[in-house]
Write a protein that holds these residues in place. Sequence first.
Motif, PDB file in Angstrom:
ATOM      1  N   GLY A   1       0.815  -1.217   0.000  1.00 58.77           N
ATOM      2  CA  GLY A   1       0.000   0.000   0.000  1.00 58.77           C
ATOM      3  C   GLY A   1       0.844   1.260   0.000  1.00 58.77           C
TER       4      GLY A   1
ATOM      5  N   THR B   1       0.954   4.088  -2.903  1.00 58.84           N
ATOM      6  CA  THR B   1       0.593   5.467  -2.570  1.00 58.84           C
ATOM      7  C   THR B   1       1.732   6.436  -2.827  1.00 58.84           C
TER       8      THR B   1
ATOM      9  N   ASN C   1      -8.344   4.889  -8.709  1.00 60.70           N
ATOM     10  CA  ASN C   1      -7.413   5.809  -8.064  1.00 60.70           C
ATOM     11  C   ASN C   1      -6.376   4.963  -7.307  1.00 60.70           C
TER      12      ASN C   1
ATOM     13  N   ASP D   1      -3.700   5.792  -5.671  1.00 63.00           N
ATOM     14  CA  ASP D   1      -3.351   6.311  -4.345  1.00 63.00           C
ATOM     15  C   ASP D   1      -4.366   5.873  -3.294  1.00 63.00           C
ATOM     16  N   LEU D   2      -5.636   5.911  -3.648  1.00 66.22           N
ATOM     17  CA  LEU D   2      -6.672   5.481  -2.707  1.00 66.22           C
ATOM     18  C   LEU D   2      -6.583   3.983  -2.416  1.00 66.22           C
TER      19      LEU D   2
ATOM     20  N   GLY E   1      -3.861   2.245  -2.387  1.00 65.79           N
ATOM     21  CA  GLY E   1      -2.725   2.099  -1.475  1.00 65.79           C
ATOM     22  C   GLY E   1      -3.073   2.484  -0.051  1.00 65.79           C
ATOM     23  N   VAL E   2      -3.812   3.559   0.107  1.00 66.42           N
ATOM     24  CA  VAL E   2      -4.215   3.988   1.456  1.00 66.42           C
ATOM     25  C   VAL E   2      -5.136   2.947   2.093  1.00 66.42           C
TER      26      VAL E   2
END
Length: 80
Positions: free
Chosen positions: A13, A17, A28, A30-31, A33-34
């Motif tokens: 993650g 991110t 998305n 990045d989302l 990964g979060v």
Amino acid sequence: MGIGGCIALIGVGAILTFATDWHSDSVNIDLVGVIMMAVGIIGIATFTSIARRRRAVVSETVVQRDDRGAGGGFGGPGSY
């Protein structure tokens, strides 16, 4: 899932991110990964709380024999 899987989720993650610059119209990254990092942290918290409950408490009992005034037997008082 063990603690190793949770650490792997956090690592993947974090890579998604912070270390990638991929862009997709439908997802998305990045989302994702979060979310993976959050699931890994929740997994570690759950795993450690369950492991803490399973830890057995061991108490030691010491039995001492008092030979000072114990009579009886064939050899007289206190003989063994």
